[in-house]
Write an enzyme that holds these catalytic residues in place. Sequence first.
Site, short mmCIF file in Angstrom:
data_model
loop_
_atom_site.label_atom_id
_atom_site.label_comp_id
_atom_site.label_asym_id
_atom_site.label_seq_id
_atom_site.Cartn_x
_atom_site.Cartn_y
_atom_site.Cartn_z
N PHE A 84 -5.80 2.97 3.89
CA PHE A 84 -7.09 3.20 3.25
C PHE A 84 -7.10 2.82 1.78
O PHE A 84 -8.16 2.53 1.20
CB PHE A 84 -7.50 4.67 3.42
N LYS A 85 -5.93 2.78 1.15
CA LYS A 85 -5.87 2.45 -0.28
C LYS A 85 -6.39 1.03 -0.55
O LYS A 85 -6.85 0.74 -1.66
CB LYS A 85 -4.43 2.56 -0.78
N ASP A 86 -6.33 0.15 0.46
CA ASP A 86 -6.83 -1.21 0.27
C ASP A 86 -8.31 -1.22 -0.09
O ASP A 86 -8.77 -2.11 -0.83
CB ASP A 86 -6.64 -2.04 1.54
#
Length: 462
Positions: free
Chosen positions: A109-111
Amino acid sequence: MQYISTRGQIQEISFKEAVMMGLADDGGLLLPASIPSLSAGDIAALSKMTYPELALRIISLFAEGIPADDLKDLVDRSYSTFSHKEVTPVVHQDGIYILELFHGPTLAFKDVALQFLGNLFEYLLKERGEKMNILGATSGDTGSAAIYGVRGKENINIFILHPHQKVSPIQELQMTTVTDPNVFNLAIRGTFDDGQRIVKEVFGDLDFKSEFSLGAVNSINWARVLAQVVYYFYAFGRVQRDTGCKEAYFSVPTGNFGDIFAGFIAKRMGLPIRRLILATNENDILSRFVGKGDYSIADVVETPAPSMDIQLASNFERYLYYLMDQDTAKVRKAMADFSSTGGLSFDANLQQRVAQDFLSGSATRSETIDTIRDFYQKTGYILDPHTAIGVKVGKEQTGGECPLICLATAHPAKFGDAVQEAINTSPTMPDSLAGIEKRPSRCEIIDAETDAVRNFVEQHSC
């Protein structure tokens, strides 16, 4: 839109300045001076948008000073790197909705935030004619997402700290096999909390921060949180279109409070979230805060969900600011007390207010593995261990009165050992991970000491 510090010791600054400052110069965290409010009609209109269109609309409310065409280009380029046309699709499994946040370059999800932040940094540095040395700490996924966001970009060097041998093998390889000259991986002999402490101490040295043009990619950077606000609106719109619901629950596996704080901002903007469900593993400082009013440090426990093996939630101070009615003097005192004692307690009145925003629960190692197994047997869908914690806690805390949306924060292939233990088979390896163990790698092992990290940055800065 101007920005302030949770500790109230800096003058208001612009969005561009907030992005470049990262951690506020007074040691606090930056927040918009006010939160835009959206009507039901506005939210209905947003539900018809594609992900890039929605991202542009939400981010533009907070990003004054960037021309509309430039911001659109930044957003479009950031989400063109995702493998799914919807960027963050929603799938219906076993009576719940799973928001898949793992279709970016590093499968986490950090992308969603760091592809945008990398492009934003490059844009602002070019505009200013400046260079930047990014310093961050990771419990697993932030590091690789940040590295992929800025690898090869001009005028940026990046230094990422991760706890040596305490992230998953795939997470480590995703970081250390990026050998671009502007990327430096530092494996510290300690925990993620040690890394997070070091980063804050280095940023707290204002002379060093200025001399070496330090920038932040951890969720202490407001732009990280802002980009994550978007997918709450996107998921709600997709589920509302499917069910006609007027409200929804969101279950969020979290250790650092950043992802769920983005949901809190979406709720303050008017998104009809019934409750945010805070799901933790055995490192349960946040669920103890919600359930008992006890925010106190304990020893870090290693679990199958290493990205949540955290005891110091860096974004907690942002929520504390709102809980304390935006009184920066109270926030300063609370954080000073926490620094000296390692704990804070909250009275019944404040606990009641917290309960209006959050439900909470935790999952043990065995419960996490069991959830992966049970869910797979029912649906054929493989959960990663972090998502499994969100599913387990979310189901326990809701009763079907409105839809439950669970955030799937990582692809299961990143945690193959846990999946293998649960279902006796390995998840399909995405093309981006094929052969990763054979790629050249580069990493420095270093003591978990602030001076050691500071000296390394000084020697390798751009």
